[in-house]
Structures are given as structure tokens and as C-alpha cells.
Design a protein around this motif. Structure first.
Motif, PDB file in Angstrom:
ATOM      1  N   ARG A  47       2.162   7.461  -6.342  1.00  0.00           N
ATOM      2  CA  ARG A  47       1.299   8.633  -6.540  1.00  0.00           C
ATOM      3  C   ARG A  47       1.976   9.911  -6.051  1.00  0.00           C
ATOM      4  O   ARG A  47       1.402  10.995  -6.159  1.00  0.00           O
ATOM      5  CB  ARG A  47      -0.024   8.442  -5.801  1.00  0.00           C
ATOM      6  N   GLY A  48       3.168   9.771  -5.474  1.00  0.00           N
ATOM      7  CA  GLY A  48       3.932  10.934  -5.030  1.00  0.00           C
ATOM      8  C   GLY A  48       3.636  11.391  -3.616  1.00  0.00           C
ATOM      9  O   GLY A  48       3.986  12.517  -3.242  1.00  0.00           O
ATOM     10  N   GLU A  49       3.032  10.545  -2.798  1.00  0.00           N
ATOM     11  CA  GLU A  49       2.697  10.933  -1.425  1.00  0.00           C
ATOM     12  C   GLU A  49       3.945  10.899  -0.546  1.00  0.00           C
ATOM     13  O   GLU A  49       4.557   9.859  -0.343  1.00  0.00           O
ATOM     14  CB  GLU A  49       1.623   9.995  -0.858  1.00  0.00           C
ATOM     15  N   ARG A  50       4.317  12.053  -0.019  1.00  0.00           N
ATOM     16  CA  ARG A  50       5.543  12.201   0.778  1.00  0.00           C
ATOM     17  C   ARG A  50       5.487  11.407   2.082  1.00  0.00           C
ATOM     18  O   ARG A  50       6.492  10.850   2.509  1.00  0.00           O
ATOM     19  CB  ARG A  50       5.801  13.672   1.109  1.00  0.00           C
ATOM     20  N   THR A  51       4.330  11.382   2.730  1.00  0.00           N
ATOM     21  CA  THR A  51       4.250  10.642   4.004  1.00  0.00           C
ATOM     22  C   THR A  51       4.495   9.147   3.785  1.00  0.00           C
ATOM     23  O   THR A  51       5.112   8.495   4.629  1.00  0.00           O
ATOM     24  CB  THR A  51       2.880  10.846   4.684  1.00  0.00           C
ATOM     25  N   ALA A  52       4.053   8.633   2.662  1.00  0.00           N
ATOM     26  CA  ALA A  52       4.302   7.222   2.343  1.00  0.00           C
ATOM     27  C   ALA A  52       5.792   6.997   2.097  1.00  0.00           C
ATOM     28  O   ALA A  52       6.366   5.994   2.534  1.00  0.00           O
ATOM     29  CB  ALA A  52       3.486   6.799   1.126  1.00  0.00           C
ATOM     30  N   GLN A  53       6.437   7.953   1.413  1.00  0.00           N
ATOM     31  CA  GLN A  53       7.872   7.839   1.173  1.00  0.00           C
ATOM     32  C   GLN A  53       8.650   7.836   2.489  1.00  0.00           C
ATOM     33  O   GLN A  53       9.597   7.058   2.653  1.00  0.00           O
ATOM     34  CB  GLN A  53       8.359   8.989   0.277  1.00  0.00           C
ATOM     35  N   GLN A  64       0.835  -1.208   0.000  1.00  0.00           N
ATOM     36  CA  GLN A  64       0.000   0.000   0.000  1.00  0.00           C
ATOM     37  C   GLN A  64       0.869   1.258   0.000  1.00  0.00           C
ATOM     38  O   GLN A  64       0.573   2.228  -0.701  1.00  0.00           O
ATOM     39  CB  GLN A  64      -0.936   0.001   1.209  1.00  0.00           C
ATOM     40  N   LEU A  65       1.949   1.215   0.790  1.00  0.00           N
ATOM     41  CA  LEU A  65       2.846   2.371   0.841  1.00  0.00           C
ATOM     42  C   LEU A  65       3.536   2.610  -0.507  1.00  0.00           C
ATOM     43  O   LEU A  65       3.667   3.761  -0.939  1.00  0.00           O
ATOM     44  CB  LEU A  65       3.897   2.184   1.944  1.00  0.00           C
ATOM     45  N   LYS A  73       7.568   6.792   5.397  1.00  0.00           N
ATOM     46  CA  LYS A  73       7.337   5.506   6.067  1.00  0.00           C
ATOM     47  C   LYS A  73       8.147   4.384   5.416  1.00  0.00           C
ATOM     48  O   LYS A  73       8.685   3.526   6.110  1.00  0.00           O
ATOM     49  CB  LYS A  73       5.852   5.167   6.067  1.00  0.00           C
ATOM     50  N   ALA A  81       1.170   4.211  -2.785  1.00  0.00           N
ATOM     51  CA  ALA A  81       1.034   5.630  -2.427  1.00  0.00           C
ATOM     52  C   ALA A  81       2.265   6.421  -2.865  1.00  0.00           C
ATOM     53  O   ALA A  81       2.144   7.568  -3.325  1.00  0.00           O
ATOM     54  CB  ALA A  81       0.817   5.767  -0.923  1.00  0.00           C
ATOM     55  N   CYS A  82       3.439   5.807  -2.749  1.00  0.00           N
ATOM     56  CA  CYS A  82       4.674   6.484  -3.193  1.00  0.00           C
ATOM     57  C   CYS A  82       4.634   6.738  -4.691  1.00  0.00           C
ATOM     58  O   CYS A  82       5.105   7.776  -5.163  1.00  0.00           O
ATOM     59  CB  CYS A  82       5.898   5.634  -2.845  1.00  0.00           C
TER      60      CYS A  82
END
Length: 182
Positions: A17-23, A10-11, A25, A14-15
Motif C-alpha cells: 500500500r506504500g506505507e513507508r514505516t512498514a518499509q 502484515q508488513l 521495518k 502495508a508495504c
């Protein structure tokens, strides 16, 4: 790693998609292992830290090339190892692996490293530190990182015969050094 595989999938999604919080984690989940991988190769804490961070930047920038999220850890480790070896080459510390052009020794004449299972980790670590750099690298890739000979050939850019010889000689050298410590 502190995060389970389905959460990593899942992370990674999300990465992508460019999601910084996922990166962040993902970084927290893998950074220690990737740092240790690089440190075993470059043997310098500051350089290993830089290589590890650069490897994450590379991985995140090329994440869309990753076809299966479940292979992220292995893919990232490969990036770290390649970046570590590239660093060594750039620092003119490149190991002269192509000098190992001798005939492969008979595997039956070489005892397995498992024979030294009673040797304390510290003794093994000290003995490893006294080996030639190319021997340390070969043993780390094969026994610690778990790469097979074919994968090592690709990473080190050497022939299969040279790879087997290198590992065999590294094991033999390590055994001699361990015999001194026992």
C-alpha cells in the motif's frame, strides 16, 4: 530476524500500500541477512551495502509482483544474489564458470563437508577465502544460502552437469586446504 512471520505478512501488505514505516521495518528485519549474502559474493563491504540497498529498492518497487507474502524473504534473497552477480559481471570480475566442462566426478569418491565438523569456523572461513572465486561462490550458494543444483543453474546460468562438477571440485579444493590447516 526480529519480526515473526505473521507480522512480516502484515508488513508486506502495508508495504504494497506504500506505507513507508512498514518499509523501514521490513528493511530493518532483513537488511543484515541480505548484506551478509551480498558480502559473501562481492567480498567488499561498500559494494555489498550498495547492492543490498539497491535490492531493497528493486523489491519495494516490484512488490506487487509478489504473489505470496510468505515468500518475501526468499524472493528478496534471490534479488540480492542476482544483483551481486550482475555487479561482478559489470566489474569484469565475472567468474569463468563455463570452463568447468569436465565429466562429473563420482559423488561417492568425494567426502561430505560434514566430515570437517570439528574444524573451527575460523579455519573454515580462512580456507574458503583462499579458494578461487567461482568455488567460493558455488559453496556459498549451495551450503550457506541453501540453493539446490537446479536453482544454482538458473542463478549462475550454467548447465546442471557443470553445476555439480563445480560444487564437487570446490568441495575437493576446500578439503585439501583444510587438510593443511588441521
Amino acid at each position: 530476524m526480529t519480526t515473526n512471520q505473521s507480522n512480516i505478512n502484515q508488513l508486506i501488505t502495508a508495504c504494497k500500500r506504500g506505507e513507508r514505516t512498514a518499509q523501514i521495518k521490513v528493511y530493518e528485519s532483513y537488511s543484515k541477512a541480505m548484506y551478509n549474502t551480498s558480502l559473501r559474493i562481492v567480498k567488499n563491504t561498500f559494494d555489498a551495502e550498495d547492492i543490498m540497498q539497491e535490492s531493497f529498492i528493486t523489491a519495494f518497487s516490484k512488490l506487487n509482483d509478489l504473489k505470496d507474502n510468505q515468500t518475501f524473504g526468499a524472493w528478496l534473497k534471490r534479488i540480492v544474489i542476482n544483483n551481486s552477480l550482475t555487479f561482478l559481471r559489470q566489474q569484469q570480475i565475472e567468474v569463468e564458470l563455463e570452463q568447468v566442462l569436465y565429466k562429473i566426478e563420482d559423488e561417492s569418491s568425494v567426502e561430505n563437508l560434514e566430515d570437517y565438523s570439528e574444524v573451527k569456523f575460523q579455519q573454515l572461513s580462512q580456507a574458503m577465502d583462499t579458494l578461487k572465486d567461482n568455488y567460493q561462490l558455488a559453496l556459498n550458494l549451495h551450503y550457506i544460502e541453501g540453493y539446490n543444483y537446479d536453482e544454482m543453474c538458473d542463478i549462475l546460468n550454467i548447465s546442471y552437469a557443470n553445476c555439480r562438477t563445480l560444487v564437487s571440485r570446490a568441495k575437493s579444493s576446500l578439503k585439501k586446504k583444510l587438510a593443511v590447516h588441521i
